[in-house]
Motif scaffolding. Structure first.
Motif, PDB file in Angstrom:
ATOM      1  N   GLY A  63      11.409   4.807  -5.383  1.00 29.38           N
ATOM      2  CA  GLY A  63      12.636   4.034  -5.364  1.00 29.38           C
ATOM      3  C   GLY A  63      12.409   2.618  -5.840  1.00 29.38           C
ATOM      4  N   GLU A  64      13.431   1.832  -5.760  1.00 28.50           N
ATOM      5  CA  GLU A  64      13.329   0.439  -6.180  1.00 28.50           C
ATOM      6  C   GLU A  64      12.486  -0.334  -5.169  1.00 28.50           C
ATOM      7  OE1 GLU A  64      14.419  -0.845  -9.018  1.00 28.50           O
ATOM      8  OE2 GLU A  64      15.289   1.066  -9.604  1.00 28.50           O
ATOM      9  N   PRO A  65      11.596  -1.204  -5.633  1.00 33.30           N
ATOM     10  CA  PRO A  65      10.737  -1.945  -4.712  1.00 33.30           C
ATOM     11  C   PRO A  65      11.460  -3.049  -3.941  1.00 33.30           C
ATOM     12  CG  PRO A  65      10.275  -2.583  -6.963  1.00 33.30           C
ATOM     13  CD  PRO A  65      11.251  -1.453  -7.019  1.00 33.30           C
ATOM     14  N   VAL A  66      12.591  -3.512  -4.464  1.00 34.27           N
ATOM     15  CA  VAL A  66      13.357  -4.567  -3.794  1.00 34.27           C
ATOM     16  C   VAL A  66      14.843  -4.307  -3.976  1.00 34.27           C
ATOM     17  CG1 VAL A  66      11.602  -6.362  -4.107  1.00 34.27           C
ATOM     18  CG2 VAL A  66      13.372  -6.091  -5.812  1.00 34.27           C
ATOM     19  N   VAL A  67      15.645  -4.946  -3.164  1.00 36.94           N
ATOM     20  CA  VAL A  67      17.099  -4.910  -3.345  1.00 36.94           C
ATOM     21  C   VAL A  67      17.422  -6.062  -4.301  1.00 36.94           C
ATOM     22  CG1 VAL A  67      19.326  -5.109  -2.201  1.00 36.94           C
ATOM     23  CG2 VAL A  67      17.421  -3.980  -1.042  1.00 36.94           C
ATOM     24  N   VAL A  68      17.756  -5.699  -5.525  1.00 29.91           N
ATOM     25  CA  VAL A  68      17.907  -6.694  -6.591  1.00 29.91           C
ATOM     26  C   VAL A  68      18.934  -7.769  -6.252  1.00 29.91           C
ATOM     27  CG1 VAL A  68      18.479  -7.000  -9.027  1.00 29.91           C
ATOM     28  CG2 VAL A  68      17.132  -5.038  -8.320  1.00 29.91           C
ATOM     29  N   SER A  69      19.973  -7.403  -5.548  1.00 22.27           N
ATOM     30  CA  SER A  69      21.011  -8.388  -5.226  1.00 22.27           C
ATOM     31  C   SER A  69      20.550  -9.410  -4.185  1.00 22.27           C
ATOM     32  CB  SER A  69      22.274  -7.676  -4.734  1.00 22.27           C
ATOM     33  OG  SER A  69      21.995  -6.960  -3.536  1.00 22.27           O
ATOM     34  N   GLU A  70      19.385  -9.159  -3.566  1.00 19.10           N
ATOM     35  CA  GLU A  70      18.906 -10.052  -2.511  1.00 19.10           C
ATOM     36  C   GLU A  70      17.736 -10.936  -2.916  1.00 19.10           C
ATOM     37  OE1 GLU A  70      18.349  -7.975   1.163  1.00 19.10           O
ATOM     38  OE2 GLU A  70      20.270  -6.936   0.981  1.00 19.10           O
TER      39      GLU A  70
ATOM     40  N   ARG B 180       0.827  -1.211   0.000  1.00 21.42           N
ATOM     41  CA  ARG B 180       0.000   0.000   0.000  1.00 21.42           C
ATOM     42  C   ARG B 180       0.860   1.261   0.000  1.00 21.42           C
ATOM     43  NH1 ARG B 180      -5.743  -0.622   1.633  1.00 21.42           N
ATOM     44  NH2 ARG B 180      -5.508   1.625   1.708  1.00 21.42           N
ATOM     45  N   LEU B 181       1.931   1.272   0.761  1.00 24.35           N
ATOM     46  CA  LEU B 181       2.824   2.423   0.814  1.00 24.35           C
ATOM     47  C   LEU B 181       3.500   2.654  -0.539  1.00 24.35           C
ATOM     48  CD1 LEU B 181       4.284   4.670   2.354  1.00 24.35           C
ATOM     49  CD2 LEU B 181       5.958   2.951   3.094  1.00 24.35           C
ATOM     50  N   TYR B 182       4.042   1.605  -1.128  1.00 23.67           N
ATOM     51  CA  TYR B 182       4.715   1.729  -2.424  1.00 23.67           C
ATOM     52  C   TYR B 182       3.730   2.208  -3.497  1.00 23.67           C
ATOM     53  CZ  TYR B 182       7.784   0.764  -6.328  1.00 23.67           C
ATOM     54  OH  TYR B 182       8.563   0.902  -7.447  1.00 23.67           O
ATOM     55  N   SER B 183       2.536   1.625  -3.496  1.00 24.33           N
ATOM     56  CA  SER B 183       1.512   2.000  -4.466  1.00 24.33           C
ATOM     57  C   SER B 183       1.124   3.465  -4.319  1.00 24.33           C
ATOM     58  CB  SER B 183       0.288   1.105  -4.286  1.00 24.33           C
ATOM     59  OG  SER B 183      -0.736   1.497  -5.160  1.00 24.33           O
ATOM     60  N   ALA B 184       0.944   3.908  -3.096  1.00 21.04           N
ATOM     61  CA  ALA B 184       0.573   5.312  -2.861  1.00 21.04           C
ATOM     62  C   ALA B 184       1.668   6.250  -3.351  1.00 21.04           C
ATOM     63  CB  ALA B 184       0.302   5.536  -1.377  1.00 21.04           C
TER      64      ALA B 184
ATOM     65  N   LYS C 283       3.065   5.157 -14.564  1.00 17.91           N
ATOM     66  CA  LYS C 283       4.414   5.649 -14.871  1.00 17.91           C
ATOM     67  C   LYS C 283       5.236   5.567 -13.587  1.00 17.91           C
ATOM     68  CE  LYS C 283       3.246   6.658 -18.988  1.00 17.91           C
ATOM     69  NZ  LYS C 283       3.166   5.533 -19.841  1.00 17.91           N
ATOM     70  N   TYR C 284       6.295   4.795 -13.638  1.00 17.28           N
ATOM     71  CA  TYR C 284       7.122   4.574 -12.446  1.00 17.28           C
ATOM     72  C   TYR C 284       8.171   5.657 -12.333  1.00 17.28           C
ATOM     73  CZ  TYR C 284       4.886   0.084 -12.614  1.00 17.28           C
ATOM     74  OH  TYR C 284       3.941  -0.894 -12.625  1.00 17.28           O
ATOM     75  N   SER C 285       8.230   6.292 -11.185  1.00 13.44           N
ATOM     76  CA  SER C 285       9.225   7.339 -10.919  1.00 13.44           C
ATOM     77  C   SER C 285      10.405   6.718 -10.207  1.00 13.44           C
ATOM     78  CB  SER C 285       8.610   8.425 -10.026  1.00 13.44           C
ATOM     79  OG  SER C 285       7.470   8.957 -10.606  1.00 13.44           O
ATOM     80  N   ARG C 286      11.502   6.602 -10.878  1.00 13.79           N
ATOM     81  CA  ARG C 286      12.703   6.049 -10.254  1.00 13.79           C
ATOM     82  C   ARG C 286      13.827   7.019 -10.383  1.00 13.79           C
ATOM     83  NH1 ARG C 286      12.479  -0.312 -11.589  1.00 13.79           N
ATOM     84  NH2 ARG C 286      10.273  -0.341 -11.726  1.00 13.79           N
TER      85      ARG C 286
END
Length: 62
Positions: free
Chosen positions: A20-27, A7-11, A59-62
């Motif tokens: 920001g990135e939703p996950v730490v890609v290396s993990e 919910r936080l990420y979506s908002a 539209k994803y803001s990164r």
């Protein structure tokens, strides 16, 4: 905890904030992501067509 994070990420995305990135890609692995995404899609009764429509809209803001 996962529900709150979703919910936080979506908002943040919905209201134009840089989420920001939703996950730490290396993990996580691509398999980890697909398993989780598939479970989330199924949990809310969506199908891949529905997801593709939302994906082209957001539209994803990164």
């Amino acid at each position: 905890m996962l529900t709150a994070a979703i919910r936080l990420y979506s908002a943040k995305i919905e209201f134009g904030g840089a989420a920001g990135e939703p996950v730490v890609v290396s993990e996580v692995t691509p398999t980890d992501i697909v398993v989780m995404v598939s479970a989330l899609i199924e949990a809310v009764g969506l199908n891949l067509w529905d997801v593709s429509m939302w994906h082209s809209r957001v539209k994803y803001s990164r």
